[in-house]
Design a protein around this motif. Structure first.
Motif, mmCIF file in Angstrom:
data_model
loop_
_atom_site.group_PDB
_atom_site.id
_atom_site.type_symbol
_atom_site.label_atom_id
_atom_site.label_comp_id
_atom_site.label_asym_id
_atom_site.label_seq_id
_atom_site.Cartn_x
_atom_site.Cartn_y
_atom_site.Cartn_z
ATOM 1 N N VAL A 51 0.826 -1.206 0.000
ATOM 2 C CA VAL A 51 0.000 0.000 0.000
ATOM 3 C C VAL A 51 0.864 1.261 0.000
ATOM 4 N N SER A 52 0.231 2.355 -0.357
ATOM 5 C CA SER A 52 0.890 3.663 -0.309
ATOM 6 C C SER A 52 1.026 4.102 1.152
ATOM 7 N N ASP A 53 1.805 5.142 1.354
ATOM 8 C CA ASP A 53 1.975 5.686 2.707
ATOM 9 C C ASP A 53 0.637 6.115 3.304
ATOM 10 N N ILE A 54 -0.182 6.761 2.498
ATOM 11 C CA ILE A 54 -1.477 7.236 2.996
ATOM 12 C C ILE A 54 -2.391 6.066 3.351
ATOM 13 N N ALA A 55 -2.487 5.077 2.476
ATOM 14 C CA ALA A 55 -3.332 3.909 2.761
ATOM 15 C C ALA A 55 -2.835 3.193 4.013
ATOM 16 N N TRP A 56 -1.537 3.124 4.185
ATOM 17 C CA TRP A 56 -0.958 2.497 5.368
ATOM 18 C C TRP A 56 -1.482 3.181 6.645
ATOM 19 N N GLU A 57 -1.429 4.498 6.659
ATOM 20 C CA GLU A 57 -1.879 5.247 7.836
ATOM 21 C C GLU A 57 -3.379 5.118 8.069
ATOM 22 N N VAL A 58 -4.151 5.131 7.005
ATOM 23 C CA VAL A 58 -5.608 5.134 7.121
ATOM 24 C C VAL A 58 -6.175 3.746 7.428
ATOM 25 N N LEU A 59 -5.655 2.726 6.768
ATOM 26 C CA LEU A 59 -6.294 1.406 6.823
ATOM 27 C C LEU A 59 -5.804 0.461 7.910
ATOM 28 N N GLN A 60 -4.595 0.620 8.398
ATOM 29 C CA GLN A 60 -4.023 -0.410 9.258
ATOM 30 C C GLN A 60 -4.789 -0.681 10.546
ATOM 31 N N ASP A 61 -5.573 0.257 11.008
ATOM 32 C CA ASP A 61 -6.329 0.051 12.242
ATOM 33 C C ASP A 61 -7.812 -0.233 12.005
ATOM 34 N N GLN A 62 -8.203 -0.416 10.754
ATOM 35 C CA GLN A 62 -9.594 -0.713 10.434
ATOM 36 C C GLN A 62 -9.915 -2.153 10.839
ATOM 37 N N PRO A 63 -11.131 -2.414 11.303
ATOM 38 C CA PRO A 63 -11.504 -3.788 11.657
ATOM 39 C C PRO A 63 -11.361 -4.721 10.449
ATOM 40 N N GLY A 64 -10.703 -5.854 10.662
ATOM 41 C CA GLY A 64 -10.508 -6.836 9.597
ATOM 42 C C GLY A 64 -9.270 -6.601 8.754
ATOM 43 N N ILE A 65 -8.511 -5.539 9.054
ATOM 44 C CA ILE A 65 -7.285 -5.216 8.319
ATOM 45 C C ILE A 65 -6.170 -5.017 9.346
#
Length: 131
Positions: A51-65
């Protein structure tokens, strides 16, 4: 997305190849570089992608990810969709295409040109619809 749907989707991306390794994981590569992995988490398929830097920051704490086991612990920005709710099939497909593009950027320009790899998301979408 099922494991079969994942494999079908990745097979449609230009110049990809598939190997089974690491304990029966489906590993997809663009040329020689890994861009997506499907293995198992408990009873469900788990999908791993760069993932991109932005996706890394946004998605890593989402439920199921979560940060991808092994890869993220080595400082790489890879995520794993491993459980519901995670990503929708559409969002997962987009992230798989972006992973493909991010990984293909690590090939030399000469090699990318020789393979005729798309260099934008729009060009990649067009290449996938030509088949």
């Amino acid at each position: 997305m099922t494991r079969d749907e994942f494999n079908t989707f990745c097979a449609r991306l230009p110049e990809t190849n598939h190997v089974v390794q690491w304990g029966n994981a489906d590993v997809w590569k663009v040329d020689t570089k890994v861009f997506a992995i499907c293995g198992w988490h408990e009873n469900d398929a788990a999908f791993t992608f760069k993932v991109s830097d932005i996706a890394w920051e946004v998605l890593q704490d989402q439920p199921g990810i979560r940060p991808a086991p092994y890869l993220a612990s080595r400082g790489m920005k890879w995520l794993q969709h491993y459980a519901a709710p995670g990503l929708s099939d559409t969002a997962l497909s987009e992230h798989l295409m972006l992973s493909y593009l991010l990984v293909s950027e690590n090939l030399t320009r000469k090699r990318r040109n020789a393979l005729g790899l798309p260099d934008t998301l729009e060009a990649l979408r067009q290449a996938m619809t030509q088949d």
